[in-house]
Design an enzyme around this catalytic site. Structure first.
Site, short mmCIF file in Angstrom:
data_model
loop_
_atom_site.label_atom_id
_atom_site.label_comp_id
_atom_site.label_asym_id
_atom_site.label_seq_id
_atom_site.Cartn_x
_atom_site.Cartn_y
_atom_site.Cartn_z
NE ARG A 90 -6.24 22.32 -54.07
CZ ARG A 90 -6.66 22.18 -52.83
NH1 ARG A 90 -6.60 23.18 -51.97
NH2 ARG A 90 -7.16 21.02 -52.42
CD GLU A 136 -8.30 24.63 -48.95
OE1 GLU A 136 -8.76 25.00 -47.84
OE2 GLU A 136 -8.74 23.67 -49.58
#
Length: 451
Positions: free
Chosen positions: A77, A354
């Site tokens: 990402r 995350e």
């Protein structure tokens, strides 16, 4: 000991952001961003560094992709720098900037790594900030113009998109606390900025569906449970207010089409100006997404009181150990959060986009970085993800923050989150012990305990 094996379609990856790693602040036709401007104001960054060079990923991306392949990273990402694509207000896309990201995507795919692209990770063009930034309703139109250019350039190869990363941080740290770019300190402005970002998100989702129907698109929010520090009523009320301020203010409009009524009343009672809304705004904001990205780091234990108008609460780490950033390590919060999202918001598809921790990593005499504290942190949180899946949560992936030690916003390079150590003097990279450990996790599709 039990094993923690995930479903076969579960994605494992790592995440980064453009300003934090790219560098090349004035190369390749890139324009100035609000973070380029902000970091050069004395006193804004704790260690007085900037992202001018950062990890020099712009020049060294092929090396970084090679390291990802060696580490077994399956999904990556990253974000695109808006001012690298639209450096000025002319409306002409910078082909050199688009080519950089196209080459990066090709390199990833050639190495068997699936890209997930974040369109906005806080680095707004400074020329647009000069027009009011996210306080200007037209910022959403400029955002769509930018998204169209990126979708057209990369949409044939990128199949996973995130519109915005952590709009709460951008709105409330950037427009209320003032310790993030653009450095404004006005709560009503933060509410308006958040609203216009959510509008921009909805418009981008609709635009993607018109241009490319073969991929998925969603949004990433930074979310964490807000628990009362004690059982007293005042702390419980403060925790609910904290949850409304940070979590529900974004989740409810996205999934329910309205802002939380308790927070609307509270802000009005505080004399704040609520967002300027037009009749179709909420329908636009609640445009269905394919997934929700969740960034989780800790629980906030909330106490009533303090002088932080208009919220009047403070937060503590409770009795938990903390990371170098001072964040409490509470893995149960991740399970609880995921289960709550599943139950409250009708079983959305979720990626943990995350999760990670900063520690004082050092290179030993053998040239190794033995970050056992990070391994312990990640292992606990991966097990927390598994527990959420066991309880029926539609969790489809986990991305470690972050691939490489980077520029961590207003703390500069002080906080090291990476699976790869960065030697800032030479630009050299060293895969940490956690990076090799994570490779085994990805190969095993989970945690396999040895007897």
């Amino acid at each position: 000991m039990r094993d923690y094996i995930f479903p076969g379609d579960f994605r494992w990856g790592a995440a980064t952001a453009s300003y934090q790693i790219e560098g090349a602040a004035r190369e390749g036709g890139k324009g100035e961003s609000i973070w380029d401007r902000f970091t050069h104001i004395p006193g804004r960054i704790q260690d007085d560094t900037t992202g001018d060079v950062a990890c020099d990923h712009y020049h060294r991306y092929r090396e970084d992709v090679r390291l990802m392949r060696e580490m077994g990273i399956q999904n990556y990402r990253f974000s695109i720098s808006w001012p690298r694509i639209f450096p000025d207000a002319s409306g002409r896309a910078n082909e050199e900037g688009l080519r950089f990201y196209s080459d990066l995507v090709d390199a990833l795919l050639e190495n068997g790594i699936r890209p997930m692209v974040t369109l906005y990770h806080w680095d707004m063009p400074q020329w647009l900030q000069n027009l009011g930034g996210w306080l200007n309703r037209k910022s959403a139109d400029y955002f769509v113009q930018y998204c169209e250019a990126v979708f057209s350039g990369l949409g044939d190869r990128v199949l996973s998109w995130i519109t915005l990363n952590e709009p709460w941080v951008c709105a409330f740290n950037g427009y209320y606390a003032g310790d993030f770019a653009p450095g404004i300190r006005d709560f009503s402005s933060a509410l308006q900025a958040a609203h216009n970002m959510l509008r921009a998100h909805g418009m981008a989702v609709r635009t993607y569906r018109k241009l490319h129907g073969n991929g998925e698109i969603g949004i990433t929010l930074n979310l964490c449970p807000r628990e009362p520090a004690t059982d007293n009523a005042a702390d419980q009320e403060a925790a609910l207010r904290n949850d409304g301020y940070a979590n529900r203010w974004f989740l409810d409009p996205l999934f329910k089409g309205c802002y939380p009524e308790d927070m609307m009343r509270y802000y009005q009672d505080m004399g704040l100006t609520l967002p300027d809304m037009e009749p179709m705004d909420m329908e636009l904001i609640r445009e269905p997404v394919d997934f929700l990205g969740v960034n989780y780091y800790y629980i906030e234990f909330t106490r009533a009181g303090g002088d932080n108008w208009p919220l009047y609460f403070t937060t503590t780490a409770g009795d938990y150990s903390v990371t170098e950033y001072g964040w409490p390590i509470v893995e149960r919060g991740l399970t609880e959060l995921l289960v709550h999202l599943d139950r409250e918001y009708k079983h959305p598809k979720i990626y943990v986009t995350e999760n990670g921790a900063s520690f004082l990593d050092v290179v030993n005499v053998k040239g190794e970085v033995l970050d056992d504290c990070r391994i312990d942190y990640l292992e606990r949180h991966i097990m927390a993800c598994w527990d959420a899946v066991r309880q029926g949560v539609n969790l489809k992936g986990y991305y470690v923050w972050t691939l490489i030690d980077d520029f961590e916003w207003n703390t500069g390079f002080r906080n090291k989150f990476g699976l790869i150590y960065l030697d800032r003097r030479t630009g050299g990279r060293i895969v940490k012990k956690s990076g090799y450990w994570y490779r085994k996790i990805m190969e095993q599709n989970g945690i396999v305990n040895q007897d």
